[in-house]
Design a protein around this motif. Structure first.
Motif, PDB file in Angstrom:
ATOM      1  N   THR A 198      -3.631   8.066   4.309  1.00 16.91           N
ATOM      2  CA  THR A 198      -4.613   6.913   3.585  1.00 16.91           C
ATOM      3  C   THR A 198      -3.581   6.185   2.636  1.00 16.91           C
ATOM      4  O   THR A 198      -4.355   5.043   2.038  1.00 16.91           O
ATOM      5  N   ALA A 199      -2.301   6.345   2.446  1.00 17.75           N
ATOM      6  CA  ALA A 199      -1.433   5.247   1.550  1.00 17.75           C
ATOM      7  C   ALA A 199      -1.295   4.305   2.500  1.00 17.75           C
ATOM      8  O   ALA A 199      -0.842   3.003   2.102  1.00 17.75           O
ATOM      9  N   ALA A 200      -1.220   4.249   3.891  1.00 15.62           N
ATOM     10  CA  ALA A 200      -0.935   3.157   4.731  1.00 15.62           C
ATOM     11  C   ALA A 200      -2.007   2.225   4.827  1.00 15.62           C
ATOM     12  O   ALA A 200      -3.312   2.711   4.914  1.00 15.62           O
TER      13      ALA A 200
ATOM     14  N   ALA B 254       0.692  -1.396  -0.118  1.00 13.40           N
ATOM     15  CA  ALA B 254      -0.059   0.157  -0.002  1.00 13.40           C
ATOM     16  C   ALA B 254       0.615   1.409  -0.067  1.00 13.40           C
ATOM     17  O   ALA B 254       0.527   2.059  -0.720  1.00 13.40           O
ATOM     18  N   PRO B 255       1.831   1.471   1.018  1.00 11.20           N
ATOM     19  CA  PRO B 255       2.595   2.727   1.104  1.00 11.20           C
ATOM     20  C   PRO B 255       3.710   2.874  -0.302  1.00 11.20           C
ATOM     21  O   PRO B 255       4.031   3.923  -0.500  1.00 11.20           O
TER      22      PRO B 255
ATOM     23  N   ARG C 148      -6.352   3.201   4.709  1.00  5.44           N
ATOM     24  CA  ARG C 148      -6.832   3.118   3.456  1.00  5.44           C
ATOM     25  C   ARG C 148      -8.335   3.628   3.313  1.00  5.44           C
ATOM     26  O   ARG C 148      -8.657   4.310   2.175  1.00  5.44           O
ATOM     27  N   ASP C 149      -9.219   3.617   4.208  1.00  6.44           N
ATOM     28  CA  ASP C 149     -10.715   3.913   4.148  1.00  6.44           C
ATOM     29  C   ASP C 149     -10.854   5.016   4.922  1.00  6.44           C
ATOM     30  O   ASP C 149     -12.161   5.141   5.333  1.00  6.44           O
ATOM     31  N   LEU C 150      -9.919   5.752   5.585  1.00  2.00           N
ATOM     32  CA  LEU C 150     -10.291   6.759   6.457  1.00  2.00           C
ATOM     33  C   LEU C 150     -11.142   7.743   5.700  1.00  2.00           C
ATOM     34  O   LEU C 150     -10.471   8.473   4.733  1.00  2.00           O
ATOM     35  N   PRO C 151     -12.229   8.094   6.226  1.00  2.58           N
ATOM     36  CA  PRO C 151     -12.799   9.415   5.358  1.00  2.58           C
ATOM     37  C   PRO C 151     -12.352  10.830   5.614  1.00  2.58           C
ATOM     38  O   PRO C 151     -11.629  11.054   6.820  1.00  2.58           O
ATOM     39  N   ARG C 152     -12.161  11.722   4.895  1.00  4.18           N
ATOM     40  CA  ARG C 152     -11.569  12.794   5.241  1.00  4.18           C
ATOM     41  C   ARG C 152     -12.321  13.586   6.219  1.00  4.18           C
ATOM     42  O   ARG C 152     -11.588  14.444   6.973  1.00  4.18           O
TER      43      ARG C 152
END
Length: 849
Positions: free
Chosen positions: A428-430, A213-214, A434-438
């Motif tokens: 969110t690249a971690a 992911a990162p 990855r699904d963290l909302p802004r």
């Protein structure tokens, strides 16, 4: 893409050539590079990241570092080339030693160093400006390094990150911190590749995605190394009676000493530090030949642990009693036998521990299971089958913690003014985020900046200021200093250092007087245990019997003592839950008598007696027994879902029984069963349909009942304290001093009350609820269990206790008594309950009491 080692072995022409120094080194050792080691090198040369899954003894460490060595030979590098991150400080030190030997033998100009909490401050300071080529460290130290303004320069030329024993990190908040750190490194060093190493992984594709992911869009290859010789496993066949309950395994101590005598070096694993202290003391009490036996657990001092590790490497010890501090990777090739004392709790954990024996891929590891009670015999049998099959049950990584994110954001701001948009993209690249909302990211950032709506009026919570260009910088330099003193996600119970008093100034037998300070430090102990002691009380610590003398600030002072009945320190942390995988296998063993032939006679006869007196639990059903005893009425059920889930179930069932006016008086939970006692005849209520078990155990208890209980529970405040510490809201340490546990608890309780009343949707309240549901309550697992047993509840009314209920009933009213007195009381209580349970017409002599 998945690279199968079996294919590579058949196509050697696809594997890369090694440099002359490395080829000569292998030849000098009489070795040959293994296919999976060369496959990792090939993947790295193609610019890919790699997840290598290989059994212990397969050369994972060399596979992880071979690309670094080859690259440094081909292209001499100035500055930090490779960052190795380990879950354990001891593992980093051990790997540095084992990697240093080949580098010296090849005469390569490669500099290797470690950086842990034990590294002197002067060396840590120097490493930021004059780093080695290969730095071995921990997730916490990485967080500290990236919080410095010079981190961009330090990591700008980084080529590789090696993550060892990744499976041990990704299921915890340390894994969240590591994921955020690796994502930061990927931004500072876009050319960086990740190599992850692991021995026990249930779902390797998830771990591959985690490391990919990162560094996307760069692919990550999955490489499986072939397995070694199957392990040789057995369960202790004791001549003594296996207890019906208890966790000390004291009955087996003479046989354990005989086992140690028959082997060169033995590792004896237990699950808690208190068990380690007790077992070590019990072994020494009968060790007439003075065999060199050592103790190793996380509360001992650094010096004591390093001393034990060095003695193991030198081959000077016959046995080490240890906890999970030695679960991972320490390369001791001369360990002949691994002993698991007490139930293993998980198949993957047991595979990891079994792998500590011999570290030679072509020879089988030897392991012995020593159950502490009869239910644990079933669990050990289930674990034995699982390990023999190579079955895995490691947990899946979870969405990242918001408290960890808050800590990381402050660390980024300590390094340089923070741009919210850039930080959001990086975070969110971690994989865990990855699904963290802004919207949630912005709430966390607002909390870090001001404390949030309810706390923004307090200046001390204002840690970030907005610059003219919209970025956020730290409010003052002291914020960075405080961050670095408090960074990390490991929040143990409040600890006190244990230190010997100086000989002078203490009068033997005195109960008052000054404490002579300044003696040798033994380690750390939880504050709540010390709070129970008065001066002169004796307890075991670090394998010695000591007398408590007093507390000065954050240090508990002790003197050497002698006692026939010392207390055993108990620790809140370190207790593993029974894995879902093993729980299912235990239920299967119980439900299928054809499996009983593998069990000891006395355990098999215990189950036969249960079948005669009551019934046995089904694999997918729930057995509920009700019976009277003395002046109370009991309900005992057997979900086999672990102590945490059972404790939550007990709390929720008690609330429902209160509404049903059955007058519940209390409950007790074990890993296997739950017992509730009431003043009302439960059997009669169920028989006359005034109490429905289907409704009592309905899944809807996880709705309003759970919310109402959480609102009243002190558990939420305890969980909030941990989240507040991790997020940086409450600081444990200040320059030159450290807060006591009482001070931290008082601060966190006050803040919790303020937030709960004025901002119940605060980001830390949300994090607290998530943690409570996952860790202390195990809500998800309980929900799965309730769904499984729906319409499959079997009620068995009895006129007395059943044999299967004896172990959990022995936990009722258990007092904190230690040593021989406790053992005697347990034996007495057990004999009474066993006699009652066997009064169903069976011949007691036949049951093997």
């Amino acid at each position: 893409m998945c690279v199968q080692t079996a294919v590579l072995q058949g196509n050697q022409r696809l594997l890369p050539e090694l440099s002359a120094p490395v080829t000569a080194w292998f030849a000098g050792k009489g070795w040959q590079a293994r296919a999976h080691q060369l496959a990792v090198l090939a993947a790295e040369r193609e610019g890919n990241s790699v997840l290598l899954i290989a059994p212990t003894g397969a050369g994972k460490t060399l596979a992880g570092f071979l690309p670094s060595i080859e690259d440094l030979i081909a292209s001499p590098h100035s500055g930090l080339h490779t960052l190795y991150i380990s879950p354990l400080k001891a593992l980093a030190v051990d790997v540095a030693r084992n990697l240093g030997d080949p580098v010296r033998e090849m005469a390569l100009p490669i500099k290797i160093e470690t950086r842990t909490g034990d590294t002197p401050a002067s060396r840590r300071q120097r490493q930021r400006f004059d780093p080695p080529h290969i730095l071995m460290t921990t997730p916490e130290q990485l967080a500290l390094l990236i919080s410095h303004p010079d981190s961009a320069k330090l990591f700008g030329g980084l080529k590789r990150v090696v993550l060892d024993e990744l499976h041990a990190l990704v299921t915890s908040k340390r894994g969240d911190l590591l994921a955020l750190g690796v994502s930061r490194l990927a931004r500072l060093a876009p050319q960086m590749r990740v190599t992850a190493l692991s021995a026990t992984v249930a779902e390797p594709e998830i771990l591959r995605d985690w490391i990919a992911a990162p560094v996307a869009p760069r692919p990550a290859k999955l490489i499986h190394a072939p397995g070694g010789a199957p392990p040789k496993l057995s369960i202790l066949a004791s001549d003594d009676r296996v207890p019906w309950a208890g966790h000390s395994a004291a009955y087996a101590v003479p046989e354990l000493l005989e086992t140690i005598e028959k082997h060169g070096t033995t590792l004896l694993f237990v699950n808690t530090r208190s068990q380690a202290e007790m077992l070590f003391q019990n072994l020494w009490a009968i060790n007439e030949d003075a065999l060199p036996i050592a103790l190793h657990h996380g509360s001992l001092s650094v010096e004591q642990r390093r001393k034990v590790e060095s003695a193991m490497v030198a081959g000077n010890l016959r046995a080490v009693v240890c906890t999970s501090t030695l679960d991972l990777g320490i390369d001791w090739g001369d360990v002949d036998l691994v002993v698991q004392v007490g139930a293993p709790k998980g198949a993957s954990r047991m595979l990891q521990r079994v792998g500590r024996a011999n570290h030679r891929l072509d020879e089988p590891s030897k392991a012995l299971f020593v159950p502490a009670n009869r239910f644990e015999v079933l669990e050990c049998e289930a674990a034995l089958e699982a390990v023999a099959e190579g079955a895995q049950d490691s947990e899946r990584p979870l969405p990242g913690g918001l408290d960890v994110l808050a800590q990381h954001l402050l660390g980024l701001a300590c390094a340089a003014p923070l741009d919210p948009d850039t930080a959001f993209a990086e975070i969110t690249a971690a994989w865990p985020y990855r699904d963290l909302p802004r919207e949630k990211f912005d709430k966390v950032l607002e909390f870090v900046s001001t404390g949030g709506y309810a706390l923004k009026a307090y200046e001390r919570f204002a840690k970030l200021r907005k610059t003219e260009d919209g970025r956020l910088r730290i409010a003052n330099p002291q914020i960075a200093q405080q961050y670095r003193l408090n960074a990390g996600t490991i929040v143990e119970e409040p600890m006190l250092k244990v230190r010997f008093v100086r000989a002078r100034g203490i009068k033997k037998g005195a109960t008052t007087g000054p404490i002579g300070r300044g003696g040798r430090m033994l380690g750390e102990i939880e504050e709540y245990f010390i709070d129970q002691l008065v001066r002169g009380d004796t307890f075991m610590f670090g394998g010695e019997i000591v007398a408590f003398e007093g507390v000065v600030e954050t240090e508990a002072y002790v003197s050497r003592s002698f006692s026939d009945n010392p207390k055993i320190p108990s620790y809140m942390g370190g207790k593993f839950p029974l894995s879902t995988f093993l729980a299912d296998r235990v239920r299967r063993i119980l439900a299928e008598p054809e499996h009983w032939q593998q069990l000891p006679d006395q355990v098999r006869e215990w189950l036969e007696l249960q079948r005669h007196a009551s019934v046995l639990p089904g694999r997918d059903s729930l057995l509920v027994e009700t019976f009277p005893r003395a002046d109370k009425h009991y309900l005992v059920c057997y979900p086999f879902e672990g102590r945490l889930a059972h404790q939550t179930l007990g709390m929720l069932l008690t609330r429902r029984l209160e509404r049903a006016r059955t007058q519940p008086l209390g409950f007790v939970a074990s890993d296997y069963a739950l017992a509730i006692w009431c003043a009302t005849d439960l059997s009669a209520l169920i028989r006359t349909d005034r109490l429905s078990l289907d409704q009592l155990f309905d899944e809807d208890m996880l709705g309003d009942d759970l919310e109402a209980w959480l609102d009243e529970s002190a558990l939420m405040k305890r969980t909030f304290r941990n989240c507040a510490i991790i997020s940086g809201l409450i600081e444990r340490r200040h320059p030159g001093k450290e807060k006591s546990g009482r001070q931290i608890t008082m601060s966190s309780d006050i803040i919790y009350d303020v937030l709960y009343q004025h901002e119940p949707d605060h980001i830390l309240i949300e994090a607290t609820r998530h943690d409570a549901a996952r860790g202390l309550l195990d809500i998800e697992r309980l929900g799965v269990a309730l769904k499984r047993i729906r319409q499959h509840i079997l009620h068995k009314p009895l006129d007395r206790i059943s044999p299967l209920a004896v172990p959990v009933m022995l936990d009722i009213g258990k007092e904190p008594i230690f040593g021989e007195a406790r053992d005697a009381l347990m034996r007495e209580a057990a004999e009474d309950l066993i006699a009652e349970a066997m009064a169903f017409g069976a011949d007691p002599a036949h049951i093997g009491r």
